[in-house]
Every structure is written in structure tokens, then in C-alpha cells.
Design an enzyme around this catalytic site. Structure first.
Site, short mmCIF file in Angstrom:
data_model
loop_
_atom_site.label_atom_id
_atom_site.label_comp_id
_atom_site.label_asym_id
_atom_site.label_seq_id
_atom_site.Cartn_x
_atom_site.Cartn_y
_atom_site.Cartn_z
N ALA A 62 0.84 -1.39 0.10
CA ALA A 62 -0.03 0.03 -0.14
C ALA A 62 0.80 1.48 -0.01
CB ALA A 62 -0.82 0.09 1.13
N GLY A 101 -0.53 -5.19 0.32
CA GLY A 101 -1.75 -5.02 -0.42
C GLY A 101 -1.56 -5.38 -2.07
N GLU A 104 -2.18 -9.04 -1.82
CA GLU A 104 -3.69 -9.05 -1.77
C GLU A 104 -4.39 -8.79 -3.16
OE1 GLU A 104 -5.02 -7.71 2.56
OE2 GLU A 104 -4.16 -6.17 1.53
N GLU A 124 2.16 -6.55 7.16
CA GLU A 124 1.45 -5.67 7.95
C GLU A 124 1.67 -5.63 9.37
OE1 GLU A 124 -0.71 -5.86 4.02
OE2 GLU A 124 0.42 -7.17 5.37
#
Length: 700
Positions: A62, A101, A104, A124
Site C-alpha cells: 500500500a 496490498g 492481496e 502488515e
């Protein structure tokens, strides 16, 4: 399509390319670009879609700079929903790292292929967070519950081959031409009529999970997480993946992610993330400062520290020569290195072949003449200034001009050491922490005359050998050890005032330290500090050492003698409180005229950790450290300060500098001014209602 995402159809395969250097982070522009490209592909002649990235990596996570800011559409879950609902197969083609992310995003695709060197992971937890876009729901559905928990609660990435074994990667490519191979893989899937796999359609049978599994896993993780809360929330999310439909599991994940992102722990860990990167930058040093070429290194001294440092360089392929006074000491040092590598091999963390390569890079000599041509020398001899000056005089006369001369001293004056040479510009401090082959911190100590290119070289070299570097100016003990003095002193004085060793250590460990200060003393050996105190011309205040001295004089040296502040089990080394020590403490307090009292947990915390903050403020004011975050990095990586507290200076800001200042003044008035004088900078910031972070902004 967008400035950071392109789309074209090649051989009936739609190819989406992200190009957002340096790591293709999932910024708003990237999310929007991917979403638009997937939607466009639904309407064209493409038969499948490949999602890949330009540059050195797949989406590496992210955009952390967006954390704490108002959400910008499309959100990551919204983008993933579009990916997952595509009527055409979507294949993620991974190189570099697919993290957070980014991974993901790959999990929301129908298939995943990767080059052999790629790694995937969900890190994370290292920021006090959990994967917030389906990672906790999709990984257990593919890889199984236990593998998912191990991967997500550790945050460690896994290589492509292992990910393939886990089912997280469907195809490992040759890795010669990612785009061509990914398109060919997509064509193969289409032509074989491959199923429109969606991870969300996989269910986990709750009956396959043994009763009590999640509770037991929580207990295991709690031991290593040291008070961190993200691991517990991750387990709850994976539990939801087992017991709830996908959409309900995603709701649990989103709720717990929102809780964590506003938590003090995550704020502290995100601070540490940015502080580590900032610490690598030297103020006023131009980005284009040249670096010296370091092809060969010599280390003076092959003891515990010298041997560990040698391993750091051999581990990255840099040849090292160890220099010792005699062959016996050299053989002993080389033997310890071989033993250390052998232990790593037995643990399965290193192959026999790699051990042989590393050992071949480490040679030894008893003559300075054999190191004339090295590019860097690191002195790692006994902490005696006269011995160190003697070593540097020899090096100055022997080693080629242009070589960097570094001292591993943890206390001594680098400027004084540099004066023993005719090239003080080449002298620098490289303070490794023991064991040097394990500990990540490297304090780089800048002498008054250290050249810019020497600093630039050492900072870059530190990163190459896997260290986190922080710059310090010259003072006794530099940043870390100078601050540590107050911490150890108060641990001792708390005993005299009425606390027990168990109380002091348990409070420190509850705070998040791996070990309390007294247990650390026992581990290191109480005789080390005793000998150092005996050598001092001016004897220290007895309140700071009378108990430790009495323990050593009675033969209690710590773990190595089976007793120190505690008794130790001969087989397990488990520590136990010792009534004899508690009586000794009472006797010494009486001897010094100190009336013992009950000590609260709050007082123990404040007396242990507020001296760190106060000394840190002095260090900033004197220009020893560049910024508060550098001090935090020193303590996080060198002294085991809990990352969930962000380091002592960040912790001070969270507590409030006014409270810290008031408490130090209270201790000054009740315990005496000898060791409790508020730093002028702390007083100034407290009265202005500012933080150390504010000071850092104002001071560039």
C-alpha cells in the site's frame, strides 16, 4: 489509461502494466488505473488479462503515506472487487516482491504466476496492522489455516517456490522474459478451458480445525509478540475465515484493521518504519557524495566482536582478514566463527556449501604487513584508549592511503583515536553491537575531521551488510550507551528504595523489553561492570553499585556462576527469586540510611525510562544525534526497546513532554538532584506545549 497504469492487447491477452516507481505502491492513481483497465478489458477482444508491473518489482504494498488521511476512491477493496468479478480470467504476473496490498491484489486474481526470484508476503504486522483487503480471508482458504497464521503473524515473505508449494503461486515461470511467459501462461489457461477460480468461493470446514487450536496459537504468539496486539487480531480474522462466509469475514477484517490503524501501537511502529529510513540520511551531505570502493576488509582482533564483524562481511561476499597478536588467539577466533556457522547449518538456515564459501572468505594473519592493501580496517580490541591509539598508529604506518580506518569502540573518544594517525579524515567509528553477526544496529560515529566520502561509504556499506545505521557525533558512550547509564542506575537504586529484582524486571518486561535490566546484568556477567568500576580513578556513588559490587564479591557473577540477582537452574538456566539477595538488598539499604518503601509499577516504569528520554533531549541539544527518530532507531535495534512503543523519544511524545518534565522535577525534589535534572530542551518543549517531533520539523 493513466500516467502510472497502461493497457494493451497482445496476442488476444490484455496486459495491464503498473509503472509507479520506486516500488509500484498502491496509490490512488494506481488503484484507479488498474480498475479502469480491468473494466476496459471486459469490452474488448481480449480473452484473458495479465496484471504485471514495470521496474524492479510487482506491487510492493500500500501507499503508506496515505495512512491517516481521508480515504480516496477507489478504495483497495473496491478495486479488488472489480478484479475478482472480471468475466475474463485475470492472471497476476509477479517479479520482485508482492507484499501487503500488492499480494492481496494478486490473491484477488484467478491465477498467479511468478519468476523464481520473486517473494510474496503480508508484512502488515510489522507496522502493528493486519492485512486489510482480504489477506486474512484468502490465504487460509488457499494455503490452510496453520500456514496462513505463520505467514501473517510473522510478516515474513516467502520465496516463489515455497509459495508454489503452499498453493499461493500457481506457476513458477522460467524468469527470462516475464511478459512473454505470462502471456503464454494466460493463453495456455484459456486454451485448456481453465476454471474461473475465485479464492472467495473456497470454504474451510470448521470441523477440520482441532478444538482449542486458536486459543493455543494465541498463547504461543503472545510469548514472542511482547505485548503487541496485531497478532491477536490476525488470529481472530483467520478464525472468521474458518467460521464465516467470505463477505462476513471481510467485515471482521475491516473492523479490526480500522481498530489497529488508530491504535498507539501501530502509530509507534509506523513511526519506526519511517525513522529507520530517515536515519540513513546524513543532514548536509549531498546525495552525489562519492563512495570509496570496499573490496577487502581487515579486522584487528578475532574475539567475540571481531569474529562477529568478520561474519557480517563474509555473508555478503566481501573477503576479510583477521589480525591477531599470536597464532593461538587467531586459531581460537577462527574456530568460534566456524562453530557459529555450523550452528546455523544445523538449524537449516544455511547450506554446507554456503558455509564453505563464507569460511573461505575469512583468513587470518599475525602481521600488519599482510593487510597493507585492504580498503577498510575495523579495530575491535579491548576497550582501552592506549591500546587503541597504539593500533591506529600501526595502521597509519602500514595500510595504504585512502583506506578507511574504523574503530568499533563503544565508549572511547574517536577524535582522540584519530589523532594517533596522520589521516584523521579517514578515521570513523563503526560501533557494532554484540553479537555483531546477529544485532542489526550500527552506530556510525562521525569524528570532527571525518571526511564526507568516508561517512557516505560507511553508511552504504552498513546497509549492504544488513545493518540499520544511525549517525552519532563524538561523546562518551555515543547515543546508546550514554543513555543507558541512567536506566541501569535507576534499576539499582529502585532496589535500595524497596523494589525487588523480580518487581523491577517484570515491570520492564511487561513494558515490552525482552529482558529486565537486572536479568540482562546477570546474562552479561556482573563482574564486567565491577572490573570497570574498580579501574575508575573516582569511585562512583555507592547508591548506584553497592548491591552489584556485593554480589560479585560474594561470588555471584550472574548466569555463568549460577547466581547473581537471581538463582539459576543448572540445567535450564531458568531464574528464580533468591531470598538471600532480597536480604542483602535490605542490609545495604540500611547501611546507606535508606528507608525502604513499597514501589508502584508506575514509579518503576517512570524511573527506568524517563532517564532515557531526558538524556536523549541532552543528546539532541548537543547535536550528538541528528534527530529524535535516530535515537529511537538506536534503542529499537540496539537495546531491545519495544517497537510497539516506537522508541524512547516517540514514547515521550505519546506520554506528553509536560508529564515527563513534571515527573522528573518530582523525582528531583523527592529523590535528590544528583541524578534528576531536567534537560533544558525538555523543559523548553514542555513549556511550549511541543513534542520532539515538532522539534525535528523545526530543525530540518
Amino acid at each position: 489509461m493513466s500516467s502510472v497504469v497502461s493497457y494493451e492487447v497482445i496476442n488476444n491477452v490484455g496486459v495491464i502494466k503498473v509503472n509507479s516507481p520506486p516500488v509500484n505502491a498502491l496509490s490512488q492513481a494506481v488503484r484507479e488505473g488498474i480498475l479502469n483497465a480491468v473494466q476496459a478489458a471486459q469490452k474488448d477482444e481480449s480473452e484473458a488479462i495479465v496484471l504485471m508491473c514495470e521496474g524492479r518489482t510487482f506491487i510492493a504494498g500500500a501507499d503508506i503515506t496515505e495512512f491517516g488521511k481521508p480515504p480516496m476512491e477507489p478504495s483497495l477493496p473496491a478495486m479488488l472487487a472489480v478484479l475478482e468479478s472480471s468475466s475474463k480470467l485475470v492472471i497476476a504476473a509477479i517479479h520482485g516482491t508482492a507484499l501487503g496490498g500488492g499480494f492481496e491484489t494478486a490473491l484477488a486474481c484467478n491465477y498467479r504466476c511468478a519468476v523464481p526470484s520473486a517473494k510474496v508476503g503480508l508484512p502488515e504486522v510489522k507496522l502493528g496492522l493486519l492485512p486489510g483487503a482480504g489477506g486474512t480471508q484468502r490465504v487460509p482458504r488457499i494455503a490452510g489455516v496453520k500456514a496462513a497464521l505463520e505467514m501473517i503473524t510473522s510478516g515474513n515473505p516467502v520465496p516463489a517456490a515455497q509459495a508454489n508449494d503452499m498453493g499461493l503461486i500457481d506457476e513458477v515461470l522460467a524468469g527470462q522474459d516475464l511478459q512473454a511467459e505470462a502471456i503464454a501462461y494466460a493463453r495456455e489457461l484459456v486454451e485448456s478451458g481453465a476454471l474461473h477460480n475465485r479464492v472467495r468461493d473456497i470454504t474451510i470446514d470448521p470441523a477440520s480445525i482441532e478444538p482449542g487450536f486458536f486459543d493455543n496459537y494465541r498463547k504461543q504468539v503472545a510469548k514472542r509478540a511482547r505485548g503487541q496486539i496485531a497478532q491477536d487480531r490476525i488470529i481472530s480474522c483467520v478464525e472468521a475465515a474458518v467460521n464465516l462466509p467470505m463477505d462476513e469475514g471481510l467485515e471482521v477484517e475491516r473492523k479490526l484493521f480500522s481498530e489497529l490503524i488508530t491504535s498507539p501501537q501501530s502509530k509507534a511502529m509506523r513511526h519506526a518504519f519511517f525513522a529507520e529510513r530517515e536515519a540513513a540520511k546524513i543532514k548536509g551531505l549531498p546525495k552525489d557524495t562519492p563512495v570509496r570502493d570496499i573490496k577487502k576488509v581487515a579486522i584487528i582482533g578475532s574475539g567475540t566482536m571481531g569474529g562477529g564483524i568478520a561474519m557480517c562481511f563474509a555473508n555478503v561476499g566481501i573477503p576479510v582478514q583477521l589480525v591477531e597478536l599470536n597464532q593461538e588467539a587467531l586459531d581460537r577466533g577462527l574456530g568460534v566463527i566456524q562453530k557459529n556457522y555450523s550452528i546455523t547449518v544445523k538449524k537449516g538456515k544455511l547450506s554446507e556449501a554456503d558455509m564453505a564459501k563464507r569460511l573461505a572468505l575469512i583468513t587470518g594473519t599475525t602481521s600488519y604487513d599482510d593487510i597493507k592493501d585492504v580498503d577498510l580496517v575495523i579495530e575491535a580490541v579491548f576497550e582501552n584508549p592506549d591500546i587503541k591509539k597504539e593500533v591506529f598508529t600501526k595502521l597509519d604506518a602500514t595500510v595504504k592511503q585512502g583506506a578507511i580506518l574504523a574503530t568499533n569502540t563503544s565508549y572511547q573518544d574517536v577524535n582522540m583515536i584519530a589523532e594517533a594517525t596522520k589521516r584523521p579524515q579517514d578515521v570513523v567509528g563503526m560501533h557494532f553491537f554484540s553479537p555483531a553477526n546477529v544485532m542489526k544496529l550500527l552506530e556510525v560515529v562521525r569524528g570532527d575531521k571525518t571526511a564526507d566520502d568516508v561517512l557516505s561509504t560507511v553508511m552504504q556499506l552498513g546497509k549492504k551488510i544488513g545493518k540499520v545505521c544511525a549517525l552519532s557525533r563524538v561523546c562518551y558512550g555515543f547515543i546508546g550507551n550514554r543513555m543507558l547509564t541512567g536506566y541501569g542506575r535507576q534499576a539499582h537504586m529502585l532496589l535500595l528504595d524497596g523494589a525487588t529484582p523480580t518487581q523491577v524486571d517484570s515491570v520492564a518486561e511487561k513494558f515490552g523489553m525482552a529482558m529486565g535490566p537486572l536479568a540482562v546484568g546477570d546474562l552479561a556477567g556482573l563482574d564486567i561492570g565491577y572490573k570497570a568500576r574498580q579501574a575508575l580513578a573516582e569511585k562512583p556513588d555507592p547508591r548506584t553499585c553497592i548491591i552489584a559490587d556485593a554480589l560479585v564479591e560474594s561470588g555471584r557473577l550472574g548466569q555463568k556462576s549460577g547466581a547473581g540477582y537471581y538463582k539459576y537452574d543448572p540445567a535450564t538456566r531458568a531464574r528464580q527469586a533468591d531470598p538471600e539477595v532480597e536480604q542483602l538488598i535490605k542490609d545495604k539499604a540500611k547501611e546507606l540510611g535508606i528507608t525502604q518503601r513499597d514501589i508502584s509499577e508506575e514509579e518503576i516504569v517512570d524511573r527506568l525510562f524517563f532517564p532515557l528520554i531526558n538524556e536523549g533531549a541532552l543528546i539532541l541539544e548537543e547535536g550528538i544525534a541528528q534527530r529524535p527518530g535516530d535515537i529511537d532507531i538506536v534503542y529499537l535495534y540496539g537495546y531491545g526497546f519495544p517497537v510497539a512503543k516506537g522508541g524512547p523519544m516517540f514514547y515521550a511524545d505519546q506520554v506528553g513532554l509536560q508529564k515527563v518534565y513534571d515527573r522528573i522535577c518530582e523525582f528531583r525534589d523527592t529523590l535528590g538532584a544528583d541524578f534528576w535534572q531536567p534537560a533544558p530542551l525538555l523543559e523548553k518543549l514542555a513549556k511550549e506545549g511541543k513534542t520532539f517531533a515538532d522539534w525535528a520539523k523545526e530543525n530540518g
